[in-house]
Write a protein that holds these residues in place. Structure first.
Motif, PDB file in Angstrom:
ATOM      1  N   UNK A 143       0.839  -1.209   0.000  1.00  0.00           N
ATOM      2  CA  UNK A 143       0.000   0.000   0.000  1.00  0.00           C
ATOM      3  C   UNK A 143       0.866   1.248   0.000  1.00  0.00           C
ATOM      4  N   UNK A 144       1.924   1.210   0.818  1.00  0.00           N
ATOM      5  CA  UNK A 144       2.807   2.365   0.915  1.00  0.00           C
ATOM      6  C   UNK A 144       3.502   2.632  -0.408  1.00  0.00           C
ATOM      7  N   UNK A 145       3.924   1.574  -1.094  1.00  0.00           N
ATOM      8  CA  UNK A 145       4.621   1.740  -2.367  1.00  0.00           C
ATOM      9  C   UNK A 145       3.718   2.442  -3.389  1.00  0.00           C
ATOM     10  N   UNK A 146       2.446   2.064  -3.412  1.00  0.00           N
ATOM     11  CA  UNK A 146       1.501   2.706  -4.333  1.00  0.00           C
ATOM     12  C   UNK A 146       1.363   4.184  -4.009  1.00  0.00           C
ATOM     13  N   UNK A 183      -8.469  -6.813  12.975  1.00  0.00           N
ATOM     14  CA  UNK A 183      -7.370  -6.719  12.011  1.00  0.00           C
ATOM     15  C   UNK A 183      -7.660  -7.534  10.753  1.00  0.00           C
ATOM     16  N   UNK A 184      -8.234  -8.718  10.926  1.00  0.00           N
ATOM     17  CA  UNK A 184      -8.581  -9.535   9.756  1.00  0.00           C
ATOM     18  C   UNK A 184      -9.589  -8.808   8.867  1.00  0.00           C
ATOM     19  N   UNK A 185     -10.565  -8.154   9.487  1.00  0.00           N
ATOM     20  CA  UNK A 185     -11.575  -7.431   8.712  1.00  0.00           C
ATOM     21  C   UNK A 185     -10.991  -6.183   8.059  1.00  0.00           C
ATOM     22  N   UNK A 186     -10.047  -5.517   8.746  1.00  0.00           N
ATOM     23  CA  UNK A 186      -9.382  -4.354   8.146  1.00  0.00           C
ATOM     24  C   UNK A 186      -8.602  -4.789   6.904  1.00  0.00           C
ATOM     25  N   UNK A 225      -4.164   8.902   4.398  1.00  0.00           N
ATOM     26  CA  UNK A 225      -3.865   7.543   3.962  1.00  0.00           C
ATOM     27  C   UNK A 225      -2.453   7.127   4.317  1.00  0.00           C
ATOM     28  N   UNK A 226      -1.487   8.062   4.142  1.00  0.00           N
ATOM     29  CA  UNK A 226      -0.098   7.757   4.500  1.00  0.00           C
ATOM     30  C   UNK A 226       0.024   7.508   5.996  1.00  0.00           C
ATOM     31  N   UNK A 227      -0.646   8.350   6.782  1.00  0.00           N
ATOM     32  CA  UNK A 227      -0.601   8.192   8.248  1.00  0.00           C
ATOM     33  C   UNK A 227      -1.211   6.852   8.658  1.00  0.00           C
ATOM     34  N   UNK A 228      -2.362   6.516   8.086  1.00  0.00           N
ATOM     35  CA  UNK A 228      -3.023   5.260   8.415  1.00  0.00           C
ATOM     36  C   UNK A 228      -2.165   4.065   8.013  1.00  0.00           C
ATOM     37  N   UNK A 229      -1.500   4.167   6.852  1.00  0.00           N
ATOM     38  CA  UNK A 229      -0.628   3.076   6.421  1.00  0.00           C
ATOM     39  C   UNK A 229       0.510   2.871   7.412  1.00  0.00           C
ATOM     40  N   UNK A 230       1.058   3.982   7.933  1.00  0.00           N
ATOM     41  CA  UNK A 230       2.104   3.881   8.944  1.00  0.00           C
ATOM     42  C   UNK A 230       1.617   3.212  10.207  1.00  0.00           C
ATOM     43  N   UNK A 231       0.416   3.585  10.649  1.00  0.00           N
ATOM     44  CA  UNK A 231      -0.154   2.956  11.848  1.00  0.00           C
ATOM     45  C   UNK A 231      -0.341   1.463  11.615  1.00  0.00           C
ATOM     46  N   UNK A 232      -0.891   1.117  10.467  1.00  0.00           N
ATOM     47  CA  UNK A 232      -1.163  -0.286  10.171  1.00  0.00           C
ATOM     48  C   UNK A 232       0.128  -1.089  10.068  1.00  0.00           C
ATOM     49  N   UNK A 281       2.707   8.297  11.422  1.00  0.00           N
ATOM     50  CA  UNK A 281       1.803   7.200  11.767  1.00  0.00           C
ATOM     51  C   UNK A 281       2.524   6.048  12.435  1.00  0.00           C
ATOM     52  N   UNK A 282       3.715   5.704  11.915  1.00  0.00           N
ATOM     53  CA  UNK A 282       4.499   4.623  12.516  1.00  0.00           C
ATOM     54  C   UNK A 282       4.895   4.975  13.943  1.00  0.00           C
TER      55      UNK A 282
END
Length: 710
Positions: free
Chosen positions: A330-333, A394-397, A430-437, A357-358
């Motif tokens: 996701x981050x690469x995209x 997490x599975x549903x996310x 989206x970038x922040x959420x990707x870092x959290x995830x 986010x990380x």
């Protein structure tokens, strides 16, 4: 290479110390300040007072207890000929409770003191004393850091005989150190020396408590000083497993001191004289910890920087771990899309939001770890994946992200139909959420450097825990941050085109596979009903996306309600307790092996068998990779069979206080952890987190060669 005997290493260490005076004389400076102090400045003839030898040591240096351990010499006070008080007037030192001084891990363990120590002793004033009395002596001690240096210091003490006059400051200091001297044990002590290892059992009404760590310091050299002392507890006391220095037996009694450490309290010590006999009832019912280390001392800044550096490297390598790769797609995209704007500021903002986010997620993880530690006494990385509702969500996310990658809906537009302004903000969000995830999914992956670095500080104060976890998070985010800020690097990215949409859709399948893996973990944690409700939740999420397509406000409202229910109800159902028996431990049966327990390891070591222990979990992707690429391969299984290796599996999929205690003892933050016990050796070798068949087969083959029974 064959290991040298610890006695030989100790002799070499002492020889190095004997050669060190030339080093000491080079700068003509001592590493300790020595002085004599007394509780009185004026004394009465015939009375006995307390005096003391006080040593103040340079940072990093130490001196020794009455039994120095594998290498060292205890301090002594030698009365000079010019002294008014004879040597016979001085009683023996009262030895304060010592600490462990590891010199060579697994080879040399010493006992002693650092920073400052006061050795009190009774001093008897002659009955005919009058006027000024001078005690003149030489303090003789061996002081060590990386080298050992014999030092001497001329010390003296002047007293006036005739009237009793207190020296309040010295008296208070002496009293404080006398309070640290071990007292007689009020309970019963017994040692069972019938087997290759000995059991020291201590019985005291009410026991010592589960949070106590106990260490035995012998007066002599009957035991292997560097060996661990695994601990069991019971309603009426505790017992320690001791490794004898040779195959001899206890003569009559085993004498020494036991040190008891409890979190948040000063250590206490008791003098014991254990008689020979069977293990005392009520002292060995349950394994709670292996007490080969006292409660962790405050960490030094230099050590903290080292652990933070290791955590950074571990976070950097997390980018290559299988558990993180799906999220990084996701981050690469996002990075390619940001680079496509041609604006350096957009790309930098994307990298900063991802890093933020990380770091926020890792800071939150650190806070939760501190709360868990405060409540349960121990915490490990990956504890969030031992919580079924979290695994279900997490599975549903992951499933929802897969739908998004497939193009089923667009975040910020199709679902909520919000305007262009908020859509632009969606890039940062989206970038922040990707870092959290990435942090949430990646944190349980204990790859190289992570387990040892984080494990070493989990018992330390909050700033150390938070600092090291933030360093780990920064390592995880660093490659993308570097890509965002270094001029020209973003030009290496491919230009956007139709291939991006195809690649984006292709990345959906790793997300679906990740969701499937999490559902499998959920089944091991909470049973098949939780799995069924989670699959129903995934169906509800897909239905909510379908409802949100077109239509009016009623459909959008209904889609939000269905979406909330799709996440919430499976989490509620996953929280419902299920009966899980020990016979259902999935991973031990998957290996065709048996479940790990410390007492089972002790039995196998006594039998002389080599032992391999796998600390693993269903939710640990690195563990599963090691299992399939190394541990379950035919070559490794055949090598284990040929060497009669006992393969034990410590399944940490669910919470297990005994496994938590062992990980804490090993100073590891989570799984995987692999232990190797050579034949007849009670202390394990900790193997790397990433295994190879060659490494494991080599250990098995080596045990066949070295096992004296073969």
């Amino acid at each position: 290479m064959k290991r040298l005997p610890s006695a030989l290493i100790a002799a070499v260490a002492l020889m190095a110390g004997a050669a060190a005076p030339a080093v000491a004389q080079a700068d003509d400076g001592r590493r300790a300040e020595a002085q004599l102090i007394a509780e009185r400045s004026g004394v009465l003839p015939g009375e006995t007072i307390y005096a003391a030898l006080k040593l103040t040591l340079d940072e990093g240096w130490h001196v020794y207890w009455r039994n120095a351990g594998d290498a060292g010499l205890p301090p002594a006070l030698i009365v000079g000929d010019s002294s008014d008080l004879p040597a016979s007037a001085l009683g023996a030192f009262l030895w304060p409770l010592p600490s462990l001084l590891p010199v060579v891990e697994g080879e040399i363990m010493d006992y002693g003191y650092d920073d400052e120590v006061v050795f009190a002793f009774p001093l008897t004033i002659p009955a005919d004393a009058s006027g000024e009395l001078k005690l003149v002596a030489v303090a003789d001690y061996l002081i060590c850091e990386s080298i050992c240096i014999p030092e001497t210091a001329d010390v003296s003490l002047t007293l006036t005989a005739g009237a009793a006059t207190e020296n309040a400051a010295a008296g208070t200091e002496i009293a404080e150190w006398i309070a640290r001297v071990p007292t007689d044990f009020a309970g019963e002590a017994r040692v069972d020396d019938a087997g290759p290892t000995w059991t020291l059992s201590l019985r005291e009404r009410g026991g010592f408590g589960r949070d106590a760590r106990i260490r035995f310091f012998p007066y002599s050299h009957e035991i292997n000083h560097s060996a661990g002392q695994p601990m069991r507890t019971g309603a009426d006391g505790a017992s320690l497993t001791l490794t004898p220095a040779s195959q001899g037996k206890v003569d009559e009694t085993l004498d020494g001191v036991v040190r008891i450490d409890r979190p948040g309290a000063e250590p206490v010590g008791f003098v014991i004289s254990a008689t020979k006999g069977s293990v005392l009832a009520g002292t060995a019912d349950e394994v709670v910890a292996a007490a080969d280390r006292p409660v962790a001392a405050p960490i030094k800044w230099s050590d903290l920087l080292v652990f933070a550096g290791l955590a950074f490297l571990g976070g950097l390598l997390l980018n290559l771990m299988p558990c993180v790769l799906p999220v990084l797609s996701m981050k690469a995209i996002g990075m390619v899309q940001a680079a496509a704007t041609g604006k350096a500021g957009v790309l930098r903002a994307h990298g900063l939001w991802y890093t933020g986010g990380v770091l926020v997620a890792f800071a939150g993880l650190a806070v939760v770890i501190l709360f868990v530690r405060a409540g349960a006494g121990a915490a490990t990385l990956g504890f969030q994946l031992q919580h079924p509702p979290t695994v279900a969500i997490l599975a549903l996310v992951m499933f929802a992200i897969g739908l998004w990658l497939m193009g089923t809906f667009e975040l910020g537009t199709s679902v909520q139909n919000i305007g262009g302004t908020l859509a632009n903000r969606g890039g940062a969000a989206g970038a922040f959420f990707t870092g959290v995830l990435a942090a949430v999914v990646g944190a349980p992956c204990v790859g190289p450097f992570v387990g040892s670095a984080v494990g070493a500080v989990l018992g330390q104060p909050a700033p150390a825990v938070i600092g090291v976890l933030l360093a780990m998070g920064f390592g995880l985010a660093f490659p993308f941050l570097l890509l965002s800020f270094v001029p020209g690097l973003h030009k290496l990215m491919p230009k956007p085109g139709e291939w991006m949409e195809t690649l984006k859709q292709a990345f959906a399948f790793p997300m679906f596979l990740t969701a499937a893996a999490l559902v499998w973990v959920l089944g091991e944690l909470a049973g098949s009903l939780a799995v069924a409700w989670t699959l129903a939740g995934a169906t509800a999420i897909a239905f909510a996306v379908w409802l949100a397509r077109g239509g009016g406000g009623v459909r959008r409202t209904a889609s939000i309600a269905v979406l909330i229910a799709g996440f919430a109800y499976p989490a509620v159902q996953a929280a419902t307790p299920v009966a899980v028996g020990e016979e259902g431990r999935p991973l031990a049966s998957a290996y065709g092996s048996e479940a790990w327990r410390p007492e089972r390891v002790a039995e196998l070591v006594e039998e002389g068998r080599p032992v391999f222990v796998d600390f693993t979990a269903a939710w640990c992707a690195t563990c599963q990779v090691n299992k399939n690429t190394t541990l379950k391969t035919r070559a490794v299984q055949e090598a284990f069979a040929a060497a009669d290796v006992a393969f034990l599996v410590a399944d940490f999929t669910r919470k297990d206080p005994i496994i938590s205690a062992e990980l804490k003892r090993l100073e590891r933050a989570g799984v995987p952890v692999y232990l190797w016990y050579p034949p007849g050796v009670a202390e394990p070798r900790i193997l790397p987190e990433i295994l190879t068949p060659g490494l494991v087969i080599g250990l098995a083959n080596d045990s066949v060669i070295k096992n004296p029974a073969d």
